[in-house]
Write a protein that holds these residues in place. Structure first.
Motif, PDB file in Angstrom:
ATOM      1  N   THR A   1     -16.617 120.080 133.423  1.00 35.52           N
ATOM      2  CA  THR A   1     -15.483 119.155 133.414  1.00 35.52           C
ATOM      3  C   THR A   1     -14.408 119.681 134.350  1.00 35.52           C
ATOM      4  O   THR A   1     -14.041 120.854 134.292  1.00 35.52           O
ATOM      5  CB  THR A   1     -14.900 119.007 131.995  1.00 35.52           C
ATOM      6  OG1 THR A   1     -15.915 118.505 131.124  1.00 35.52           O
ATOM      7  CG2 THR A   1     -13.730 118.031 131.993  1.00 35.52           C
TER       8      THR A   1
ATOM      9  N   SER B   1     -19.067 116.319 135.579  1.00 37.61           N
ATOM     10  CA  SER B   1     -20.077 116.378 136.640  1.00 37.61           C
ATOM     11  C   SER B   1     -21.274 115.488 136.307  1.00 37.61           C
ATOM     12  O   SER B   1     -21.968 115.013 137.217  1.00 37.61           O
ATOM     13  CB  SER B   1     -20.538 117.823 136.848  1.00 37.61           C
ATOM     14  OG  SER B   1     -21.062 118.366 135.642  1.00 37.61           O
ATOM     15  N   LEU B   2     -21.524 115.233 135.021  1.00 37.18           N
ATOM     16  CA  LEU B   2     -22.589 114.322 134.626  1.00 37.18           C
ATOM     17  C   LEU B   2     -22.158 112.896 134.962  1.00 37.18           C
ATOM     18  O   LEU B   2     -21.200 112.371 134.399  1.00 37.18           O
ATOM     19  CB  LEU B   2     -22.881 114.438 133.124  1.00 37.18           C
ATOM     20  CG  LEU B   2     -24.015 113.546 132.612  1.00 37.18           C
ATOM     21  CD1 LEU B   2     -25.356 113.956 133.218  1.00 37.18           C
ATOM     22  CD2 LEU B   2     -24.091 113.588 131.083  1.00 37.18           C
TER      23      LEU B   2
ATOM     24  N   ASP C   1     -23.540 117.133 142.173  1.00 42.24           N
ATOM     25  CA  ASP C   1     -23.062 118.389 142.746  1.00 42.24           C
ATOM     26  C   ASP C   1     -21.598 118.254 143.140  1.00 42.24           C
ATOM     27  O   ASP C   1     -21.184 117.214 143.660  1.00 42.24           O
ATOM     28  CB  ASP C   1     -23.876 118.761 143.992  1.00 42.24           C
ATOM     29  CG  ASP C   1     -25.325 119.063 143.669  1.00 42.24           C
ATOM     30  OD1 ASP C   1     -25.583 119.629 142.597  1.00 42.24           O
ATOM     31  OD2 ASP C   1     -26.204 118.712 144.492  1.00 42.24           O
TER      32      ASP C   1
ATOM     33  N   LEU D   1     -24.705 113.025 144.939  1.00 39.32           N
ATOM     34  CA  LEU D   1     -26.033 112.907 144.339  1.00 39.32           C
ATOM     35  C   LEU D   1     -26.990 112.443 145.423  1.00 39.32           C
ATOM     36  O   LEU D   1     -26.707 111.469 146.129  1.00 39.32           O
ATOM     37  CB  LEU D   1     -26.013 111.882 143.197  1.00 39.32           C
ATOM     38  CG  LEU D   1     -27.354 111.571 142.523  1.00 39.32           C
ATOM     39  CD1 LEU D   1     -27.819 112.764 141.683  1.00 39.32           C
ATOM     40  CD2 LEU D   1     -27.238 110.322 141.650  1.00 39.32           C
TER      41      LEU D   1
ATOM     42  N   MET E   1     -23.271 120.452 132.085  1.00 37.86           N
ATOM     43  CA  MET E   1     -22.203 119.574 132.541  1.00 37.86           C
ATOM     44  C   MET E   1     -20.886 120.323 132.605  1.00 37.86           C
ATOM     45  O   MET E   1     -20.504 121.012 131.661  1.00 37.86           O
ATOM     46  CB  MET E   1     -22.048 118.367 131.602  1.00 37.86           C
ATOM     47  CG  MET E   1     -20.964 117.390 132.032  1.00 37.86           C
ATOM     48  SD  MET E   1     -20.677 116.026 130.872  1.00 37.86           S
ATOM     49  CE  MET E   1     -19.706 116.873 129.600  1.00 37.86           C
TER      50      MET E   1
ATOM     51  N   ASP F   1     -26.486 108.799 134.566  1.00 34.29           N
ATOM     52  CA  ASP F   1     -27.077 109.794 133.679  1.00 34.29           C
ATOM     53  C   ASP F   1     -27.573 111.036 134.422  1.00 34.29           C
ATOM     54  O   ASP F   1     -28.308 111.844 133.846  1.00 34.29           O
ATOM     55  CB  ASP F   1     -28.241 109.176 132.903  1.00 34.29           C
ATOM     56  CG  ASP F   1     -27.782 108.083 131.949  1.00 34.29           C
ATOM     57  OD1 ASP F   1     -26.770 108.304 131.254  1.00 34.29           O
ATOM     58  OD2 ASP F   1     -28.422 107.018 131.913  1.00 34.29           O
ATOM     59  N   MET F   2     -27.160 111.213 135.675  1.00 37.42           N
ATOM     60  CA  MET F   2     -27.620 112.353 136.461  1.00 37.42           C
ATOM     61  C   MET F   2     -26.472 113.316 136.765  1.00 37.42           C
ATOM     62  O   MET F   2     -25.304 112.912 136.855  1.00 37.42           O
ATOM     63  CB  MET F   2     -28.259 111.869 137.769  1.00 37.42           C
ATOM     64  CG  MET F   2     -29.522 111.057 137.561  1.00 37.42           C
ATOM     65  SD  MET F   2     -30.370 110.654 139.109  1.00 37.42           S
ATOM     66  CE  MET F   2     -30.976 112.295 139.579  1.00 37.42           C
ATOM     67  N   GLU F   3     -26.818 114.568 136.906  1.00 39.02           N
ATOM     68  CA  GLU F   3     -25.838 115.601 137.239  1.00 39.02           C
ATOM     69  C   GLU F   3     -25.530 115.542 138.737  1.00 39.02           C
ATOM     70  O   GLU F   3     -26.435 115.550 139.577  1.00 39.02           O
ATOM     71  CB  GLU F   3     -26.390 116.973 136.870  1.00 39.02           C
ATOM     72  CG  GLU F   3     -25.385 118.091 136.964  1.00 39.02           C
ATOM     73  CD  GLU F   3     -24.364 118.108 135.842  1.00 39.02           C
ATOM     74  OE1 GLU F   3     -23.325 118.779 136.008  1.00 39.02           O
ATOM     75  OE2 GLU F   3     -24.595 117.455 134.794  1.00 39.02           O
TER      76      GLU F   3
END
Length: 298
Positions: free
Chosen positions: A3, A17-18, A83, A96, A1, A79-81
């Protein structure tokens, strides 16, 4: 993750990013933090994106095209990373896209883009949903920003006020023990009666979880100090919104949540296409929305 920081002469923002989640809104001059810090004892999040569902689903699942899909509260995007797409001095965008894993629980090819724009003392959260599938896509989307309330040590949340951009009484839905909305008719207990739009925050206001306010009753909500002065305002075009603070925890924050969608009703028995307040996009269709947070001068 990772910031990322957006900063001007008055505010400093941090975005993770998370979940492409806004995690800090700090006054650059006074060092006052306005966004909840995510203390796990109360609630570990700050301002998550709710997608492709807002709230909970009946039996924690939904029906689509003859199949049953399990789904947790508020969907999976938070809860997903994400781009990083691009960043300037005052704006940042993330994206995402659907994966094999998301397709198993949400059978649509989608692209979700989230942006933040900082201008003066106003932060605008920007959303763009694209249906990259060949079939109609059904979804909900919402914001869940949590703000410190009270702002100062020694004060109580019940010393503070909410202000709405209407003087009319606000009707709301409650949530039952299973997380579902209890439908109309509204009882006398399901009405917020204000004094020219101003409402004292009652210590028992959220004993039954969030308050759901539907039908475009209001599009601007302010948090106000004990002296009734607004210190931040959330503005939105969404047709419904939620107010929430954890029940029974005496948590020092309050959420003002613009929604395009909500949890299922306690008596809901339909399919994904029939969910109340849901949205749909035809193949290659796009949906755009936003809300803003204005931090008032101290």
């Amino acid at each position: 993750m990772a910031t990322h920081i957006l900063k001007n002469e008055t505010l400093t923002l941090q975005i993770a990013s998370l979940g492409a989640e806004l995690i800090s809104i700090r006054d650059s001059r006074t060092n006052t933090e306005y966004l909840w810090n995510g203390e796990p004892a109360y609630w570990k999040r700050h301002a998550p994106i709710l997608f492709p569902f807002v709230g909970g689903l009946k039996n924690k699942s939904y029906q689509y095209d003859g199949k049953t899909y399990p789904m947790s509260q508020h969907g999976f995007a938070r809860d997903m990373e994400f781009d990083l797409l691009h960043k300037t001095n005052n704006e940042i965008w993330f994206a995402l896209s659907a994966t094999e894993e998301t397709y198993k629980k949400y059978p649509f090819h989608f692209r979700l883009e989230l942006g933040y724009h900082l201008e003066g003392r106003t932060i605008t959260a920007l959303w763009k949903v694209t249906n990259e599938d060949k079939k109609t896509m059904y979804f909900s989307i919402g914001g869940h920003p949590a703000f410190f309330c009270p702002l100062k040590e020694g004060e109580k949340q019940s010393d503070y006020y909410l202000h709405f951009d209407t003087e009319q009484p606000l009707h709301y839905l409650l949530i039952d023990d299973t997380g579902m909305a209890v439908k109309k008719p509204y009882g006398e207990q399901n009405i917020l009666k204000t004094n020219r739009g101003l409402l004292s925050i009652n210590s028992h206001m959220f004993d039954q979880d969030a308050l759901i306010i539907e039908e475009n009753q209001c599009h601007e909500v302010s948090l106000c100090t004990p002296s009734k002065k607004p210190y931040l305002t959330v503005s939105f075009d969404a047709p419904l919104f939620g107010l929430w603070s954890p029940a029974g925890k005496n948590a020092p924050f309050l959420c003002i949540e613009p929604w395009y969608g909500r949890c299922d009703s306690s008596d809901f028995t339909g399919s994904l296409e029939e969910r109340e307040w849901g949205n749909k996009l035809e193949a290659s269709g796009e949906f755009e929305a936003s809300y803003s947070i204005k931090i008032e001068e101290a």
